[in-house]
Design an enzyme around this catalytic site. Structure first.
Site, PDB file in Angstrom:
ATOM      1  N   SER A  52       0.695  -1.296  -0.003  1.00  0.00           N
ATOM      2  CA  SER A  52       0.247  -0.102   0.056  1.00  0.00           C
ATOM      3  C   SER A  52       0.747   1.178   0.033  1.00  0.00           C
ATOM      4  O   SER A  52       0.293   2.350  -0.228  1.00  0.00           O
ATOM      5  CB  SER A  52      -0.872   0.209   1.289  1.00  0.00           C
ATOM      6  OG  SER A  52      -0.009  -0.300   2.334  1.00  0.00           O
ATOM      7  N   ASP A  90       5.184  -7.110   2.615  1.00  0.00           N
ATOM      8  CA  ASP A  90       4.541  -7.551   1.509  1.00  0.00           C
ATOM      9  C   ASP A  90       5.462  -7.925   0.466  1.00  0.00           C
ATOM     10  O   ASP A  90       6.489  -7.129  -0.121  1.00  0.00           O
ATOM     11  CB  ASP A  90       3.893  -6.446   0.900  1.00  0.00           C
ATOM     12  CG  ASP A  90       2.201  -6.539   1.547  1.00  0.00           C
ATOM     13  OD1 ASP A  90       2.047  -7.775   2.005  1.00  0.00           O
ATOM     14  OD2 ASP A  90       1.635  -5.800   1.468  1.00  0.00           O
ATOM     15  N   GLU A 122      -0.084 -12.598  -1.508  1.00  0.00           N
ATOM     16  CA  GLU A 122      -1.431 -12.939  -1.727  1.00  0.00           C
ATOM     17  C   GLU A 122      -1.788 -13.954  -2.570  1.00  0.00           C
ATOM     18  O   GLU A 122      -1.192 -14.453  -3.542  1.00  0.00           O
ATOM     19  CB  GLU A 122      -1.927 -11.347  -2.455  1.00  0.00           C
ATOM     20  CG  GLU A 122      -2.032 -10.402  -1.846  1.00  0.00           C
ATOM     21  CD  GLU A 122      -2.276  -9.077  -2.688  1.00  0.00           C
ATOM     22  OE1 GLU A 122      -3.077  -9.234  -3.820  1.00  0.00           O
ATOM     23  OE2 GLU A 122      -2.242  -7.940  -2.090  1.00  0.00           O
ATOM     24  N   GLU A 189      -9.090  -9.995   3.846  1.00  0.00           N
ATOM     25  CA  GLU A 189      -9.557  -8.606   3.618  1.00  0.00           C
ATOM     26  C   GLU A 189     -10.790  -8.715   2.947  1.00  0.00           C
ATOM     27  O   GLU A 189     -11.220  -9.423   1.779  1.00  0.00           O
ATOM     28  CB  GLU A 189      -8.419  -8.151   2.574  1.00  0.00           C
ATOM     29  CG  GLU A 189      -8.870  -6.743   2.288  1.00  0.00           C
ATOM     30  CD  GLU A 189      -7.677  -5.766   1.461  1.00  0.00           C
ATOM     31  OE1 GLU A 189      -7.927  -4.819   1.185  1.00  0.00           O
ATOM     32  OE2 GLU A 189      -6.684  -6.321   1.368  1.00  0.00           O
TER      33      GLU A 189
END
Length: 271
Positions: A52, A90, A122, A189
């Site tokens: 992010s 991440d 992810e 999420e």
């Protein structure tokens, strides 16, 4: 007694113990030394150096543009500040999908060059080979299911995921698979709260929710969002704990006025 008083450094084992005794896990993002120092000193359990940063630090529309080198830069800054929190980084888009060897090399670079404690990825069964290869090297991995921002162009929207039975079933299967592979935790999420509850209760590893209800084992937010630095971004799942946009904007305007009016610096503020 809270985990803050019991241990000096939070570890993946600490998080597992917190789940067992029912203590919620607090997780927040940070991308630079100064902010991370404040977050860590407040007693945060986990600091996420999220991709992010692509949005809030670099101004990109999605998380896709941020590079591995840039993630390492941000992670290095955070690690230097974090004395207590577990630092999770991440793996950025393109550094692990479809190539387990590249995934391992990416994870090794993050661990060696930043000093971070774990990586986050992810996806579910489709990244199992990469997850396995990274874990085999002794690098802790956190999973991420539900809304996966790196796949935004695949889904075409940031709306709630897994509302339909087929997608919900796959998410449950993916969560169990990530646990089986050896992930120490999973971020869930923007999925229905009831589904997140079912997943959390089915796993012995902790779940960290963002827009996934109160039944997850912990919660995570983007620090710029919860502090109100991002003006106008107020999704349902976000609780804004301050309005720093107004505070900072007002302070900067006062500074400009003082410079223009020659009231700053005054005699006491010079040598």
């Amino acid at each position: 007694m809270s985990v803050h008083k019991e241990i000096k450094r939070v570890t993946t084992n600490s998080l597992q113990e917190m789940k067992v005794r029912g203590e919620k896990i607090a997780m927040l993002t940070a991308y630079d030394y100064s902010m991370a120092a404040i977050v860590d000193h407040a007693g945060m359990d986990v600091i996420l150096v999220g991709d992010s940063a692509s949005n809030v630090m670099a101004g990109h529309e999605t998380t896709l543009p941020i590079t591995l080198d840039q993630m390492i830069y941000h992670a290095s800054s955070v690690v230097r500040a974090a004395k207590r929190a577990l630092v999770v980084v991440d793996l950025p888009f393109g550094s692990y999908q479809g190539n387990s060897k590249e995934a391992l090399n990416s994870a090794i670079r993050i661990m060696k060059e930043s000093g971070a404690h774990a990586v986050k990825m992810e996806g579910g069964v489709e990244i199992s080979e990469s997850v396995t290869r990274i874990l085999t090297a002794g690098i802790p991995v956190m999973g991420h299911l539900g809304l996966t921002p790196q796949s935004i162009y695949k889904f075409g929207t940031y709306t709630v995921r897994a509302k339909e039975e087929a997608e919900a079933t796959k998410l449950k299967e993916d969560a169990l698979k990530l646990q089986e592979l050896g992930c120490f935790g999973i971020v869930l999420e923007k999925i229905p709260a009831q589904l997140a509850k079912q997943v959390s209760e089915s796993l012995h590893i902790p779940t960290i929710g963002i827009g996934a209800g109160q039944s997850c084992d912990g919660q995570v937010l983007v620090i710029h969002d919860m502090l109100g630095i991002n003006e106008g971004f107020k999704p349902r799942f976000l609780r804004q704990y301050a309005n720093l946009y107004e505070v900072m904007n007002g302070s900067i305007k006062n500074y400009i006025d003082d410079v223009k009016s020659e009231s700053f610096p005054n005699e006491k503020e010079q040598y």
